[in-house]
Design a protein around this motif. Structure first.
Motif, PDB file in Angstrom:
ATOM      1  N   LEU A 177      85.291  79.580  77.215  1.00 18.29           N
ATOM      2  CA  LEU A 177      85.504  78.242  77.991  1.00 18.29           C
ATOM      3  C   LEU A 177      86.668  77.622  77.554  1.00 18.29           C
ATOM      4  O   LEU A 177      86.985  77.177  76.432  1.00 18.29           O
ATOM      5  CB  LEU A 177      84.091  77.432  77.669  1.00 18.29           C
ATOM      6  N   PHE A 178      87.870  78.170  78.037  1.00 20.08           N
ATOM      7  CA  PHE A 178      89.197  77.834  77.731  1.00 20.08           C
ATOM      8  C   PHE A 178      89.761  76.513  77.954  1.00 20.08           C
ATOM      9  O   PHE A 178      90.676  76.242  77.341  1.00 20.08           O
ATOM     10  CB  PHE A 178      90.141  79.018  78.312  1.00 20.08           C
ATOM     11  N   ALA A 179      88.984  75.916  78.575  1.00 18.60           N
ATOM     12  CA  ALA A 179      89.627  74.512  79.030  1.00 18.60           C
ATOM     13  C   ALA A 179      88.840  73.443  78.845  1.00 18.60           C
ATOM     14  O   ALA A 179      87.694  73.348  79.066  1.00 18.60           O
ATOM     15  CB  ALA A 179      90.191  74.289  80.643  1.00 18.60           C
ATOM     16  N   ASN A 180      89.227  72.594  77.826  1.00 16.36           N
ATOM     17  CA  ASN A 180      88.142  71.500  77.432  1.00 16.36           C
ATOM     18  C   ASN A 180      89.165  70.280  78.101  1.00 16.36           C
ATOM     19  O   ASN A 180      90.156  69.988  78.216  1.00 16.36           O
ATOM     20  CB  ASN A 180      88.427  70.963  75.924  1.00 16.36           C
ATOM     21  N   VAL A 181      88.176  69.731  79.153  1.00  9.22           N
ATOM     22  CA  VAL A 181      88.765  68.564  79.992  1.00  9.22           C
ATOM     23  C   VAL A 181      88.089  67.134  79.548  1.00  9.22           C
ATOM     24  O   VAL A 181      86.727  66.958  79.567  1.00  9.22           O
ATOM     25  CB  VAL A 181      88.380  68.850  81.369  1.00  9.22           C
ATOM     26  N   ARG A 182      88.842  66.366  79.185  1.00  8.26           N
ATOM     27  CA  ARG A 182      88.224  64.891  78.882  1.00  8.26           C
ATOM     28  C   ARG A 182      89.030  63.957  79.860  1.00  8.26           C
ATOM     29  O   ARG A 182      90.080  63.482  79.404  1.00  8.26           O
ATOM     30  CB  ARG A 182      88.405  64.744  77.691  1.00  8.26           C
ATOM     31  N   PRO A 183      88.055  63.237  80.992  1.00  7.78           N
ATOM     32  CA  PRO A 183      88.820  62.152  81.570  1.00  7.78           C
ATOM     33  C   PRO A 183      88.544  61.031  80.696  1.00  7.78           C
ATOM     34  O   PRO A 183      87.650  60.795  80.227  1.00  7.78           O
ATOM     35  CB  PRO A 183      87.849  61.955  82.961  1.00  7.78           C
ATOM     36  N   VAL A 184      89.593  59.934  80.535  1.00  2.00           N
ATOM     37  CA  VAL A 184      89.480  58.875  79.843  1.00  2.00           C
ATOM     38  C   VAL A 184      90.078  57.710  80.649  1.00  2.00           C
ATOM     39  O   VAL A 184      91.223  57.658  81.092  1.00  2.00           O
ATOM     40  CB  VAL A 184      90.429  59.147  78.596  1.00  2.00           C
TER      41      VAL A 184
END
Ligand code: NAI
Length: 335
Positions: free
Chosen positions: A91-98
Motif C-alpha cells: 500500500l504505497f500511498a498514504n492519503v490523508r485529507p485534512v
C-alpha cells in the motif's frame, strides 16, 4: 450487487467506533457485505505475527478494508499491524485529507483549511535498514528510489486532476540531502511536467512546517517522502482538531485499507464514549473509492451538520454525548 469489504474492528475502542461506522454506512443505503476479520493484541500474541493469515487473505480477496485501531502487544517485538499491512499489500500511498470541520472549536477555527496529504509509504528511513557500524555508532539507511518517488507523485497528480485540485507542493530537504531528496524532487518535477494545468511548487520541510501553522489555508495538495509525510500529516491533523477527527487511507495497486489514525485508546475503551468521527470519515473515503460518491457526499454532509449543530459531540471534543448519541445524530442528519 453488494460491495464486499473486510471489516477489521480492532480492539480497545476499535469495535465501538467500527460499530458506529457500520451503522452510519448502513443508513446511507449502500449495500455492503462485510467480511469480519478479528484482530487484537491477544490474537496477535497467539498467532505470533502482527498480521495473521486470515486478515491478509480476506484483504487480498475483497481488495478493500475498513480498519479500526489495534493495540500493539508490548512484549514479543511485534511490528505495528499497520506497517505489516502496508508492507504485505504494498500500500504505497498514504492519503490523508485534512479539512476544517464546521463548528469544531480549534485554534484555527476561523481559517478554512482544505488540503490532502500524499505520503510515500514504502521506503525512506522506514525501510528498517539499521546497523551498528562500530560500538556506539549506528547507521540508519534512507532509501529513495525513482520507482517509488515517481509512483507516489503520479498518484498525487492523478488524484489532483480528478478531484479539481489546483496546486501540488512537494516537500523535501534536498538542500542538505542532495542525492536522496534530490532524486525525490526530480521525480516530482518530471511528473509535474505532465500536468501543466496543475500548479507545482516545492518547499523545504522546515519552512513548510512553519507555513502550515502560519498560513494553512494556502496549501492544497502536499506530496512528501515517508518520514516528512508522517510528521507533517500529524502536524496538519493538529490544525483541525487532532487525530480523533481526521481520516486516513492506505492505497495500493490492488488493495486499499481505510483506517482511523488514532490508537485503541485503552483509557476510554468499553465506556461507550469514543469519538467515531475519524473512522466514519475514513469510511467516506472508502465510499468514494467504491464509486459511491452520492452516499459519500450525504454522509459527509450529515457529519458536517452534526458538528455545526454541536449538541451531540463526544467528550474529547468538549461535548457530553456517548458514541451512540453522536452516531444517532449523524444518522438523523442523513435524512
Ligand atoms: P491513542 O490514540 O490510543 O490515545 C491517545 C489519547 O487520545 C487517549 O487519551 C485516548 O483516549 C484519546 N483518543 C484516541 N482516539 C480517540 C477517539 N476516537 N475518541 C476519543 N478519544 C480518543 O494512542 P496511544 O495511547 O498512544 O496508543 C494506544 C494503543 O493503540 C497502543 O497499543 C498503540 O500501539 C495502538 N495504536 C494503534 C494504531 C492503529 O492501529 N492505527 C495507531 C496508533 C496507536
Amino acid at each position: 450487487m453488494a460491495h464486499k469489504i473486510t471489516l477489521i474492528p480492532g480492539d480497545g475502542i476499535g469495535p465501538e467506533v467500527a460499530d458506529a461506522t457500520v451503522r452510519a454506512l448502513e443508513a446511507t443505503g449502500v449495500a455492503i457485505e462485510w467480511e469480519l476479520a478479528e484482530l487484537s493484541a491477544s490474537i496477535i500474541e497467539k498467532a505470533g505475527t502482527s498480521l495473521p493469515p486470515h486478515v491478509l487473505e480476506s484483504l487480498e480477496k475483497t481488495g478493500v478494508g475498513l480498519k479500526g485501531p489495534v493495540t500493539t502487544p508490548i512484549a514479543g517485538g511485534f511490528k505495528s499491524v499497520n506497517v505489516a499491512i502496508r508492507k504485505q499489500l504494498d500500500l504505497f500511498a498514504n492519503v490523508r485529507p485534512v479539512f476544517t470541520l464546521p463548528g469544531l472549536k480549534t485554534r484555527f477555527q476561523d481559517v478554512n483549511i482544505n488540503m490532502v496529504i500524499f505520503r510515500e509509504n514504502t521506503e525512506d528511513l522506514y525501510s528498517g535498514l539499521e546497523h551498528e557500524v562500530v560500538k556506539d555508532v549506528v547507521e540508519s539507511l534512507k532509501i529513495i528510489t525513482r520507482y517509488a518517488s515517481t509512483r507516489i507523485a503520479k498518484y498525487a497528480f492523478a488524484y489532483s486532476q480528478k478531484n479539481g485540485r489546483r496546486k501540488v507542493t512537494a516537500i523535501h530537504k534536498a538542500n542538505i540531502m542532495k542525492l536522496s531528496d534530490g532524486l525525490f524532487i526530480r521525480c516530482c518535477r518530471e511528473v509535474a511536467a505532465e500536468y501543466p494545468d496543475i500548479d507545482y511548487n516545492e518547499m523545504i520541510v522546515d519552512n513548510a512546517s512553519m507555513q502550515l501553522v502560519m498560513r494553512p489555508e494556502t496549501f492544497d495538495v502536499l506530496l512528501l517522502p515517508n518520514l516528512y509525510g508522517d510528521i507533517v500529516s500529524d502536524l496538519a491533523a493538529g490544525l483541525v482538531g487532532g487525530l480523533g477527527v481526521v481520516p486516513g487511507a492506505n492505497m495500493g495497486e490492488k488493495q486499499a485499507v481505510f483506517e482511523a489514525v488514532h490508537g485503541s485508546a485503552p483509557d476510554i475503551a468499553g465506556k461507550g464514549v469514543a469519538n467515531p468521527t475519524a473512522l466514519m470519515s475514513s469510511a467516506i473515503l472508502m465510499l468514494r473509492h467504491l464509486g459511491e460518491s452520492a452516499a459519500a457526499d450525504r454522509l459527509q454532509a450529515a457529519l458536517a451538520k452534526t458538528f455545526r449543530d454541536g449538541a451531540h459531540l463526544t467528550r474529547d471534543l468538549g461535548g457530553k454525548a456517548s458514541t451512540r448519541e453522536f452516531t444517532d445524530a449523524v444518522i438523523g442528519n442523513l435524512a
